[in-house]
Design a protein around this motif. Structure first.
Motif, mmCIF file in Angstrom:
data_model
loop_
_atom_site.group_PDB
_atom_site.id
_atom_site.type_symbol
_atom_site.label_atom_id
_atom_site.label_comp_id
_atom_site.label_asym_id
_atom_site.label_seq_id
_atom_site.Cartn_x
_atom_site.Cartn_y
_atom_site.Cartn_z
ATOM 1 N N MET A 39 -39.286 50.938 66.695
ATOM 2 C CA MET A 39 -38.650 52.225 66.956
ATOM 3 C C MET A 39 -37.170 51.982 67.260
ATOM 4 N N LEU A 40 -36.320 52.838 66.694
ATOM 5 C CA LEU A 40 -34.877 52.738 66.940
ATOM 6 C C LEU A 40 -34.374 54.115 67.378
ATOM 7 N N ILE A 41 -33.791 54.150 68.555
ATOM 8 C CA ILE A 41 -33.249 55.408 69.072
ATOM 9 C C ILE A 41 -31.738 55.228 69.173
ATOM 10 N N ALA A 42 -31.013 55.988 68.365
ATOM 11 C CA ALA A 42 -29.558 55.812 68.334
ATOM 12 C C ALA A 42 -28.869 57.012 68.965
ATOM 13 N N GLU A 43 -27.902 56.722 69.804
ATOM 14 C CA GLU A 43 -27.095 57.777 70.435
ATOM 15 C C GLU A 43 -25.658 57.275 70.543
ATOM 16 N N ARG A 44 -24.723 58.223 70.564
ATOM 17 C CA ARG A 44 -23.330 57.843 70.801
ATOM 18 C C ARG A 44 -23.190 57.382 72.254
ATOM 19 N N LEU A 45 -22.513 56.233 72.411
ATOM 20 C CA LEU A 45 -22.339 55.694 73.761
ATOM 21 C C LEU A 45 -21.198 56.443 74.456
ATOM 22 N N LEU A 46 -21.493 56.969 75.630
ATOM 23 C CA LEU A 46 -20.518 57.790 76.360
ATOM 24 C C LEU A 46 -20.267 57.218 77.753
ATOM 25 N N LYS A 47 -19.100 57.569 78.296
ATOM 26 C CA LYS A 47 -18.820 57.169 79.697
ATOM 27 C C LYS A 47 -19.455 58.169 80.661
ATOM 28 N N ARG A 48 -19.480 59.448 80.259
ATOM 29 C CA ARG A 48 -20.043 60.494 81.124
ATOM 30 C C ARG A 48 -21.164 61.222 80.378
ATOM 31 N N PRO A 49 -22.149 61.802 81.086
ATOM 32 C CA PRO A 49 -23.250 62.496 80.408
ATOM 33 C C PRO A 49 -22.733 63.589 79.468
ATOM 34 N N GLY A 50 -23.339 63.710 78.296
ATOM 35 C CA GLY A 50 -22.913 64.690 77.301
ATOM 36 C C GLY A 50 -23.749 64.525 76.039
ATOM 37 N N HIS A 51 -23.108 64.718 74.887
ATOM 38 C CA HIS A 51 -23.838 64.614 73.620
ATOM 39 C C HIS A 51 -23.931 63.148 73.191
ATOM 40 N N GLY A 52 -24.710 62.394 73.907
ATOM 41 C CA GLY A 52 -24.866 60.967 73.645
ATOM 42 C C GLY A 52 -25.600 60.346 74.822
ATOM 43 N N ILE A 53 -25.268 59.103 75.119
ATOM 44 C CA ILE A 53 -25.994 58.409 76.196
ATOM 45 C C ILE A 53 -25.022 57.550 76.995
ATOM 46 N N THR A 54 -25.187 57.534 78.306
ATOM 47 C CA THR A 54 -24.351 56.684 79.171
ATOM 48 C C THR A 54 -25.107 55.372 79.426
ATOM 49 N N PRO A 55 -24.396 54.334 79.906
ATOM 50 C CA PRO A 55 -25.100 53.086 80.237
ATOM 51 C C PRO A 55 -26.251 53.307 81.224
ATOM 52 N N ALA A 56 -26.074 54.227 82.186
ATOM 53 C CA ALA A 56 -27.156 54.470 83.164
ATOM 54 C C ALA A 56 -28.367 55.097 82.461
ATOM 55 N N GLN A 57 -28.115 56.038 81.557
ATOM 56 C CA GLN A 57 -29.236 56.665 80.820
ATOM 57 C C GLN A 57 -29.929 55.646 79.902
ATOM 58 N N LEU A 58 -29.119 54.737 79.318
ATOM 59 C CA LEU A 58 -29.706 53.679 78.484
ATOM 60 C C LEU A 58 -30.711 52.854 79.289
ATOM 61 N N ALA A 59 -30.295 52.503 80.501
ATOM 62 C CA ALA A 59 -31.178 51.694 81.359
ATOM 63 C C ALA A 59 -32.464 52.476 81.659
ATOM 64 N N GLU A 60 -32.342 53.795 81.873
ATOM 65 C CA GLU A 60 -33.544 54.624 82.143
ATOM 66 C C GLU A 60 -34.486 54.611 80.934
ATOM 67 N N VAL A 61 -33.911 54.761 79.739
ATOM 68 C CA VAL A 61 -34.757 54.815 78.535
ATOM 69 C C VAL A 61 -35.438 53.451 78.328
ATOM 70 N N GLU A 62 -34.684 52.380 78.514
ATOM 71 C CA GLU A 62 -35.293 51.050 78.362
ATOM 72 C C GLU A 62 -36.459 50.893 79.349
ATOM 73 N N ALA A 63 -36.270 51.388 80.581
ATOM 74 C CA ALA A 63 -37.343 51.276 81.585
ATOM 75 C C ALA A 63 -38.542 52.138 81.180
ATOM 76 N N GLU A 64 -38.291 53.330 80.629
ATOM 77 C CA GLU A 64 -39.403 54.196 80.196
ATOM 78 C C GLU A 64 -40.179 53.532 79.056
ATOM 79 N N LEU A 65 -39.459 52.863 78.155
ATOM 80 C CA LEU A 65 -40.143 52.181 77.039
ATOM 81 C C LEU A 65 -40.988 51.007 77.559
ATOM 82 N N ALA A 66 -40.472 50.320 78.562
ATOM 83 C CA ALA A 66 -41.242 49.212 79.155
ATOM 84 C C ALA A 66 -42.516 49.758 79.805
ATOM 85 N N GLU A 67 -42.390 50.905 80.505
ATOM 86 C CA GLU A 67 -43.560 51.559 81.121
ATOM 87 C C GLU A 67 -44.606 51.913 80.061
#
Ligand SMILES: C[S@@+](CC[C@H](N)C(=O)[O-])C[C@H]1O[C@@H](n2cnc3c(N)ncnc32)[C@H](O)[C@@H]1O
Length: 187
Positions: A129-157
């Motif tokens: 599975m590949l989930i692609a989003e524009r990397l952003l500094k602040r929340p918006g139409h894409g993903i921030t480093p903090a949100q990336l970490a959340e998604v990686e943790a959800e996938l591990a779960e």
């Protein structure tokens, strides 16, 4: 399940006929002749088109909640199976796909956790599975480093393996592509 409105879909399609993001993500998917592909949130269908050129349209499916996009992509890629649905309620059999990808769509999903859980059930064992989003500094139409970490943790779960994020340039955008694999067999 909220999608783009009819007008928003038509406007979006005008400006994204051949986006570099689609090319980058399809390249990263490293498609093989036997793959069966699902795109989630296909929009105007740039990535569906590229995947169908690589594999043949009968190996490619997509969902989008916008009936306008579904109609558009069904015309753009005849033979591909394009359906009105969201990530949270994908209407295909479990374990059907060897590759599932999503481009600039996850930040629109009503329920990200439910979407990820649903998609994993649609992946064949060993499927990627590949989930692609524009990397952003602040929340918006894409993903921030903090949100990336959340998604990686959800996938591990969800017991996905090989979870990692690659960054790629797509035109002027910096893309984060979260990759993961469904294990071949339960541990
Ligand atoms: C920014 S567009 C990206 C479209 C296309 N993937 C692209 O790269 O051009 C976001 C897409 O996500 C879709 N979308 C909105 N809610 C969704 C959901 N719950 N599940 C799947 N897709 C959704 C929208 O209808 C829209 O087509």
């Amino acid at each position: 399940m909220a999608g783009f409105s009819r007008v928003a879909s038509r406007l979006y399609a005008l400006f994204t006929r051949n986006p570099s993001t689609a090319r980058v993500v399809v390249e990263q998917a490293r498609l093989q002749p036997n793959d069966r592909v699902l795109e989630v949130g296909c929009g105007a269908g740039g990535a569906v088109d590229l995947a169908a050129q690589a594999l043949g349209p009968d190996r490619v499916a997509a969902v989008d909640p916008s009936p306008t996009f579904v109609e558009m992509v069904s015309r753009r890629v005849p033979g591909a199976d394009i359906r009105v649905a969201g990530a949270e309620d994908v209407p295909f059999d479990d374990q059907r796909f060897t590759v599932i990808f999503s481009v600039a769509s996850m930040h629109h999903w009503d329920d990200r956790a439910a979407g990820l859980a649903t998609l994993i059930t649609k992946l064949a064992p060993g499927g990627r599975m590949l989930i692609a989003e524009r990397l952003l500094k602040r929340p918006g139409h894409g993903i921030t480093p903090a949100q990336l970490a959340e998604v990686e943790a959800e996938l591990a779960e969800l017991d996905q393996i090989g979870i990692h994020t690659v960054e790629r340039k797509a035109g002027w955008r910096q893309l984060a592509i979260i990759r993961s694999t469904r294990p071949l067999a339960a541990a």
